[in-house]
Scaffold this active site. Sequence first.
Site, PDB file in Angstrom:
ATOM      1  CG  ASP A 112      33.970   8.231  11.793  1.00 39.98           C
ATOM      2  OD1 ASP A 112      34.991   7.587  11.491  1.00 39.98           O
ATOM      3  OD2 ASP A 112      33.926   9.472  11.855  1.00 39.98           O
ATOM      4  CG  ASN A 135       6.319   9.450  -1.986  1.00 39.10           C
ATOM      5  OD1 ASN A 135       6.450  10.507  -2.607  1.00 39.10           O
ATOM      6  ND2 ASN A 135       6.770   8.296  -2.432  1.00 39.10           N
ATOM      7  CB  SER A 159      -0.913  -0.006   1.228  1.00 34.17           C
ATOM      8  OG  SER A 159      -0.120  -0.100   2.382  1.00 34.17           O
ATOM      9  N   GLY A 205      15.441  -4.264   3.597  1.00 35.92           N
ATOM     10  CA  GLY A 205      16.038  -4.215   2.257  1.00 35.92           C
ATOM     11  C   GLY A 205      17.052  -3.089   2.143  1.00 35.92           C
ATOM     12  N   GLY A 253       7.477  -0.281  16.905  1.00 34.85           N
ATOM     13  CA  GLY A 253       7.637  -1.513  16.127  1.00 34.85           C
ATOM     14  C   GLY A 253       9.082  -1.935  16.034  1.00 34.85           C
ATOM     15  CE1 TYR A 280       5.264   7.938 -11.236  1.00 42.88           C
ATOM     16  CE2 TYR A 280       4.446   7.045  -9.171  1.00 42.88           C
ATOM     17  CZ  TYR A 280       5.163   8.007  -9.855  1.00 42.88           C
ATOM     18  OH  TYR A 280       5.774   9.029  -9.186  1.00 42.88           O
ATOM     19  CE  LYS A 320      14.822  27.356   4.523  1.00 39.64           C
ATOM     20  NZ  LYS A 320      14.101  27.783   5.742  1.00 39.64           N
ATOM     21  N   GLY A 378      12.664  -1.125   7.946  1.00 37.82           N
ATOM     22  CA  GLY A 378      11.354  -1.780   7.983  1.00 37.82           C
ATOM     23  C   GLY A 378      11.575  -3.273   7.840  1.00 37.82           C
ATOM     24  N   GLY A 379      11.541  -3.755   6.600  1.00 35.59           N
ATOM     25  CA  GLY A 379      11.817  -5.166   6.351  1.00 35.59           C
ATOM     26  C   GLY A 379      13.298  -5.463   6.166  1.00 35.59           C
ATOM     27  CD  GLN A 385       3.354   6.027  -4.885  1.00 35.49           C
ATOM     28  OE1 GLN A 385       3.861   7.079  -5.232  1.00 35.49           O
ATOM     29  NE2 GLN A 385       2.852   5.847  -3.682  1.00 35.49           N
TER      30      GLN A 385
HETATM   31  C1  LIG Z   1      10.162   0.897   2.499  1.00 34.72           C
HETATM   32  C2  LIG Z   1      10.648   2.099   3.196  1.00 34.72           C
HETATM   33  C3  LIG Z   1      11.530   2.011   4.290  1.00 34.72           C
HETATM   34  C4  LIG Z   1      11.978   0.693   4.881  1.00 34.72           C
HETATM   35  O1  LIG Z   1      12.740  -0.045   3.954  1.00 34.72           O
HETATM   36  P1  LIG Z   1      12.988  -1.600   4.151  1.00 34.72           P
HETATM   37  O2  LIG Z   1      13.802  -1.997   2.981  1.00 34.72           O
HETATM   38  O3  LIG Z   1      11.650  -2.272   4.191  1.00 34.72           O
HETATM   39  O4  LIG Z   1      13.698  -1.764   5.451  1.00 34.72           O
HETATM   40  C5  LIG Z   1      12.010   3.187   4.852  1.00 34.72           C
HETATM   41  N1  LIG Z   1      11.620   4.394   4.395  1.00 34.72           N
HETATM   42  C6  LIG Z   1      10.770   4.525   3.354  1.00 34.72           C
HETATM   43  C7  LIG Z   1      10.394   5.885   2.904  1.00 34.72           C
HETATM   44  C8  LIG Z   1      10.261   3.387   2.709  1.00 34.72           C
HETATM   45  O5  LIG Z   1       9.417   3.519   1.686  1.00 34.72           O
END
Ligand SMILES: *Cc1c(COP(=O)(O)O)cnc(C)c1O
Length: 325
Positions: free
Chosen positions: A173, A308, A79, A183, A209, A116, A274, A180-181, A84
């Site tokens: 340094d 976004n 979502s 990546g 989280g 898109y 800005k 999040g996940g 996108q």
């Molecule tokens: C997806 C996303 C993350 C987290 O990235 P992961 O690869 O899932 O850890 C952080 N910031 C933004 C803006 C994202 O869209």
Amino acid sequence: MLELPTYEDVIAAARRLEGQAHRTPVLRSATANRLAGAELFFKCENFQRMGAFKFRGAFNALSKFSPDQRKAGVVAFSSGNHAQAIALSARLLGIPAAILMPFDAPQAKIDATRGYGGEVILFDRYTQDREALTAQLAAQRGMTLIPPFNHPDVMAGQGTAAKELLEEVGELDVMLVPLGGGGLLSGTALATRALSPRCKLYGVEPQAGNDAQLSLRAGRIVSIPTPQTLADGAQTQQVGTLTFEVIQREVSGVVTASDAQLVEAMRFFAERMKMIVEPTGCLGFAAACHARLDLQGKRVGIIISGGNVDLARYAQLIAAGSAQA
Ligand SMILES: *Cc1c(COP(=O)(O)O)cnc(C)c1O
């Protein structure tokens, strides 16, 4: 079994992205440096195509499709920014894309994904199983699933942001990366180990989280209920199997930032630098200011992961932040 990507894969991804992804700017701020007591280098992926680093991983993964895969197309569920990123990358490469989104996702995100050129398939997240739906689409139409983080080509693509940063400013340094996940963090780790071997890497999660922090402590992937946080890009329940392997091997630790700290950072970016940064994109700077990391006098890379955010919501958050201050 998918193999873990290496720095060679990040280099190959950077080649595929040449002329397709923006080489985003690295910004500095004397005021930010004073606040953090360190020398900060902001890699601004909020200025990336479609507004987040996710374009890098999606485009890299789709570029590697075989002719048959290209014809049948790509399927993704998201979502957020991954939707996108897949829709835009697929359009640029002439690949059909189907994106599964919850029917109650923000209309702006559904519209952006359609804008898109992606085919948006709405589903009910309370009664329908997303994974089963995706598998069904993949089977019926022969489409290839590209997940948002747990995929070697996605991880390697995300690593190109840190590669650009380190090539531009030299060794660092410490590097602070929204998580999040995993990546972005795992890709960043591959680039950083190669280009700045002594640099310490930290993932930054929303306080509500902290599943990756728990996972690192436990030595296995810990899953949590979907966290309530403003950082919707990091609302994952668990890290990936592949991303976790790299994170366990390369990352010094995971720290957290609260929603109030994210809003404070968002206001700072708007007022002093800005620029519009979404709450998840603020994780790194919030940690630089508040997490108890020893940054004194150090050279610190901060990845601003995306920009976004619904403007009405953004205005509300910024206004509420100023009432508190
Ligand atoms: C997806 C996303 C993350 C987290 O990235 P992961 O690869 O899932 O850890 C952080 N910031 C933004 C803006 C994202 O869209």
